[in-house]
Design a protein around this motif. Structure first.
Motif, PDB file in Angstrom:
ATOM      1  N   ALA A  50     119.239  -8.325 -41.434  1.00 55.85           N
ATOM      2  CA  ALA A  50     119.353  -9.453 -42.465  1.00 55.85           C
ATOM      3  C   ALA A  50     120.903 -10.131 -42.077  1.00 55.85           C
ATOM      4  CB  ALA A  50     118.955  -9.042 -43.789  1.00 55.85           C
ATOM      5  N   ALA A  51     121.772  -9.222 -42.404  1.00 57.37           N
ATOM      6  CA  ALA A  51     123.283  -9.895 -42.078  1.00 57.37           C
ATOM      7  C   ALA A  51     123.593 -10.246 -40.825  1.00 57.37           C
ATOM      8  CB  ALA A  51     124.240  -8.614 -42.492  1.00 57.37           C
ATOM      9  N   ALA A  52     123.016  -9.890 -39.811  1.00 57.72           N
ATOM     10  CA  ALA A  52     123.146 -10.608 -38.439  1.00 57.72           C
ATOM     11  C   ALA A  52     122.380 -11.800 -38.407  1.00 57.72           C
ATOM     12  CB  ALA A  52     122.646  -9.647 -37.448  1.00 57.72           C
ATOM     13  N   LEU A  53     121.211 -11.965 -39.018  1.00 61.31           N
ATOM     14  CA  LEU A  53     120.349 -13.040 -38.821  1.00 61.31           C
ATOM     15  C   LEU A  53     120.440 -14.193 -39.708  1.00 61.31           C
ATOM     16  CD1 LEU A  53     117.126 -11.078 -37.537  1.00 61.31           C
ATOM     17  CD2 LEU A  53     118.758 -12.405 -36.204  1.00 61.31           C
ATOM     18  N   VAL A  54     120.489 -13.828 -41.171  1.00 62.38           N
ATOM     19  CA  VAL A  54     120.037 -14.771 -42.123  1.00 62.38           C
ATOM     20  C   VAL A  54     121.185 -14.769 -43.315  1.00 62.38           C
ATOM     21  CG1 VAL A  54     117.734 -15.006 -41.835  1.00 62.38           C
ATOM     22  CG2 VAL A  54     118.732 -13.424 -43.374  1.00 62.38           C
ATOM     23  N   PHE A  55     121.945 -13.473 -43.649  1.00 59.79           N
ATOM     24  CA  PHE A  55     122.786 -13.470 -44.963  1.00 59.79           C
ATOM     25  C   PHE A  55     123.929 -14.394 -44.738  1.00 59.79           C
ATOM     26  CE2 PHE A  55     121.643  -9.095 -46.877  1.00 59.79           C
ATOM     27  CZ  PHE A  55     120.662  -9.487 -47.225  1.00 59.79           C
ATOM     28  N   LEU A 193     105.713 -14.466 -36.841  1.00 70.83           N
ATOM     29  CA  LEU A 193     104.948 -15.106 -37.878  1.00 70.83           C
ATOM     30  C   LEU A 193     105.392 -16.184 -38.726  1.00 70.83           C
ATOM     31  CD1 LEU A 193     103.220 -11.636 -39.328  1.00 70.83           C
ATOM     32  CD2 LEU A 193     102.481 -13.269 -37.516  1.00 70.83           C
ATOM     33  N   LEU A 194     106.612 -16.445 -38.838  1.00 62.74           N
ATOM     34  CA  LEU A 194     107.202 -17.655 -39.948  1.00 62.74           C
ATOM     35  C   LEU A 194     107.893 -18.664 -38.930  1.00 62.74           C
ATOM     36  CD1 LEU A 194     108.129 -15.485 -43.088  1.00 62.74           C
ATOM     37  CD2 LEU A 194     105.986 -16.833 -42.722  1.00 62.74           C
ATOM     38  N   ASP A 195     107.886 -19.899 -39.149  1.00 64.81           N
ATOM     39  CA  ASP A 195     109.014 -20.694 -38.527  1.00 64.81           C
ATOM     40  C   ASP A 195     110.467 -20.410 -39.252  1.00 64.81           C
ATOM     41  OD1 ASP A 195     109.451 -22.221 -41.184  1.00 64.81           O
ATOM     42  OD2 ASP A 195     107.487 -23.018 -40.705  1.00 64.81           O
ATOM     43  N   GLU A 196     111.318 -20.913 -38.604  1.00 64.82           N
ATOM     44  CA  GLU A 196     112.702 -20.675 -39.077  1.00 64.82           C
ATOM     45  C   GLU A 196     113.123 -20.679 -40.361  1.00 64.82           C
ATOM     46  OE1 GLU A 196     117.286 -21.455 -37.201  1.00 64.82           O
ATOM     47  OE2 GLU A 196     115.598 -22.199 -36.352  1.00 64.82           O
ATOM     48  N   ARG A 197     112.571 -22.069 -40.964  1.00 65.32           N
ATOM     49  CA  ARG A 197     112.811 -22.300 -42.144  1.00 65.32           C
ATOM     50  C   ARG A 197     112.385 -21.494 -43.171  1.00 65.32           C
ATOM     51  NH1 ARG A 197     111.418 -28.409 -45.019  1.00 65.32           N
ATOM     52  NH2 ARG A 197     112.308 -27.846 -47.047  1.00 65.32           N
ATOM     53  N   ALA A 198     110.831 -21.252 -42.993  1.00 62.83           N
ATOM     54  CA  ALA A 198     110.219 -20.385 -44.107  1.00 62.83           C
ATOM     55  C   ALA A 198     110.794 -19.073 -44.029  1.00 62.83           C
ATOM     56  CB  ALA A 198     108.909 -20.255 -43.754  1.00 62.83           C
ATOM     57  N   GLY A 203     111.281 -15.709 -46.160  1.00 56.63           N
ATOM     58  CA  GLY A 203     110.376 -14.419 -45.165  1.00 56.63           C
ATOM     59  C   GLY A 203     111.395 -13.226 -45.200  1.00 56.63           C
ATOM     60  N   TRP A 204     112.634 -13.634 -45.264  1.00 54.12           N
ATOM     61  CA  TRP A 204     113.397 -12.310 -45.062  1.00 54.12           C
ATOM     62  C   TRP A 204     113.294 -11.227 -46.278  1.00 54.12           C
ATOM     63  CZ3 TRP A 204     117.339 -11.257 -48.549  1.00 54.12           C
ATOM     64  CH2 TRP A 204     117.675 -12.341 -49.667  1.00 54.12           C
ATOM     65  N   ARG A 205     113.026 -11.884 -47.491  1.00 49.83           N
ATOM     66  CA  ARG A 205     112.913 -11.001 -48.569  1.00 49.83           C
ATOM     67  C   ARG A 205     111.752  -9.872 -48.382  1.00 49.83           C
ATOM     68  NH1 ARG A 205     116.047 -12.974 -52.687  1.00 49.83           N
ATOM     69  NH2 ARG A 205     116.565 -15.245 -52.241  1.00 49.83           N
ATOM     70  N   LEU A 206     110.921 -10.333 -47.772  1.00 49.73           N
ATOM     71  CA  LEU A 206     109.665  -9.310 -47.603  1.00 49.73           C
ATOM     72  C   LEU A 206     110.010  -7.879 -47.337  1.00 49.73           C
ATOM     73  CD1 LEU A 206     106.962 -11.898 -46.497  1.00 49.73           C
ATOM     74  CD2 LEU A 206     107.492 -11.256 -48.742  1.00 49.73           C
ATOM     75  N   PRO A 207     110.680  -7.964 -46.117  1.00 50.73           N
ATOM     76  CA  PRO A 207     110.992  -6.331 -45.586  1.00 50.73           C
ATOM     77  C   PRO A 207     111.752  -5.736 -46.883  1.00 50.73           C
ATOM     78  CG  PRO A 207     111.538  -7.986 -44.041  1.00 50.73           C
ATOM     79  CD  PRO A 207     111.121  -8.934 -45.054  1.00 50.73           C
TER      80      PRO A 207
END
Length: 445
Positions: A50-55, A193-198, A203-207
């Motif tokens: 998550a740090a590398a991709l979205v945080f 499964l999800l688009d980038e916005r979702a 979506g990142w919260r689910l894991p």
């Protein structure tokens, strides 16, 4: 964890003998160590992905591209800085109360922190309070993980026969790799499964939230395991000083040498996974789905290398297998980022697989080697400090140093030289450490 007579009779294959009962107990102990460690490292590694991709976008949107990555990696590093504190805390209770209780506590703390990250509002809702709370939760993760690996390593080492300690220790070392594969696989699935916005919004919260179920499974398995016989045998001994004080007075040399030895392994793993993932996706424009897909087979290569090196360490010696791993890893460090920067997917896969294979060769013997260096009365504290200080040097600092070097030179190639230099440090420390294969843990002083 003895078998009852009915279970033994149903085995029908000699499991009613003392050796059969011992093998069954070791299987249960190894399974408990593997399951719990896999879950805890899943929790730890999903933060890295998550740090590398979205945080950066979720918690540090007001910073530039490089600033967002550096801020995310800095919070990532906080957990490693917190780990020596957790090592002293869990080590104290592990040496005073036993190996089992800290394992249950560490898994519970890790689960709480991970679910907390999944529920944490982003910068857009809480402002700067969001990254502040993220830091606190990351500290909890670091403290929790500090006691996990050590407790699981001692659980196996103090139950297993000396001639098979490396073999059973391999099960523990598979835990982090399985946790890593689960974390990467879950993130890969959601990015498909999800688009980038979702994915960026929720979506990142689910894991992170899924960790709650996994932790309950791990606690069920852990609570069924008995205390180690070595700790039970020394219960009631008079202790003149706290375990941490004795370690710093009498075993500081082994702690520092062990720290230097494993720092290179930590650096190899986190540069190959966390930093390389960020670098490839942010600077080289490699799709995250592609890179995550490549990490999975490279993790399988690490698992295979771990199993082989752990078993070979029982026959050929811990130091010999560690020497092979350090030399191979240092050499590969010099070609890793040049291969990555070609942008060609087969060469990227080759870079990842080679690095993870060398890492696995070193990971195999470590779970048995570190416990063999220290006496039972302070083993938890000493091994925890050694392992987690190595994590600070190799795991916390390496991605930050790599980001600075890349920003300064416009390429990640110099990072390979830094990586190789840590390998030279590991060689120097290994030269000063003793061979311990087959050591009687009751006689270690």
């Amino acid at each position: 964890m003895e078998l009852d007579s009915g279970t033994a009779d149903r085995q029908g294959d000699g499991m009613d003998s003392p050796d059969g009962q011992k093998a069954t107990r070791m299987g249960q102990v190894a399974a408990a160590a593997l399951v719990g460690t896999a879950i805890e490292y899943y929790d730890f590694f999903i933060y890295g992905a998550a740090a590398a991709l979205v945080f950066g976008d979720v918690f540090f949107p007001e910073l530039g591209t490089a600033g967002r990555l550096l801020a995310s990696l800095s919070v990532y590093a906080v957990a490693f800085v917190a780990r020596p504190v957790g090592a002293v805390l869990f080590g104290h209770f592990g040496d005073r109360l036993g190996r089992k209780a800290p394992l249950v506590a560490s898994l519970s703390l890790m689960g709480f922190a991970t679910v907390g990250v999944g529920l944490l509002p982003g910068f857009a809702v809480w402002g700067w309070w969001a990254p502040a709370v993220l830091v606190l939760l990351r500290i909890c993760q670091g403290v929790g993980l500090a006691g996990e690996w050590t407790g699981a390593a001692l659980l196996i080492a103090e139950h297993s026969p000396a001639e098979q300690r490396g073999r059973y220790g391999a099960f523990l070392q598979l835990g982090p790799m399985i946790g890593f594969m689960l974390a990467q696989g879950v993130f890969l699935a959601f990015t498909f499964l999800l688009d980038e916005r979702a994915f960026l919004e929720w979506g990142w919260r689910l894991p992170f939230l899924a960790s709650s179920v996994m932790v309950l499974v791990g606690l069920f398995v852990r609570l069924r395991i008995a205390e180690t016989p070595l700790f039970t045998a020394q219960t009631g001994q008079v202790r003149k000083q706290p375990p941490a004080v004795e370690v710093l007075r009498s075993h500081w040399r082994s702690v520092l040498l062990g720290c230097g030895l494993i720092a290179g392994g930590f650096a190899a793993f986190y540069l190959t996974t966390t930093y390389a993932l960020a670098y490839a996706t942010k600077w080289l424009d490699v799709p995250s789905t592609v890179f995550l897909s490549m990490l999975l087979p490279s993790a399988l290569a690490a698992i295979a290398a771990t199993l082989v090196s752990a078993r070979r360490s029982d026959a050929s010696g811990r130091r010999r297998m560690l020497l092979v791993a350090v030399v191979a890893g240092s050499a590969w460090a010099l070609v890793f980022f040049p291969l990555l920067e070609t942008g060609r997917w087969p060469l990227i896969l080759l870079a990842l697989t080679g690095a993870m294979t060398a890492f696995g060769c070193g990971a195999g013997p470590v779970a048995s080697y570190l416990p063999e260096l220290f006496p039972t009365r302070v083993r938890y504290t000493a091994v925890a400090l050694t392992y987690n200080l190595g994590g600070v040097v190799g795991g916390a600092l390496s991605p930050l140093v790599a980001a600075k070097l890349t920003d300064a030179y416009g390429s990640a190639a110099p990072v390979g030289w830094y990586w190789a230099a840590l390998g030279v440090l590991a060689l120097a420390c290994l030269w000063k450490l003793p061979e311990t294969t087959g050591a009687d843990l009751t006689s270690v002083r």
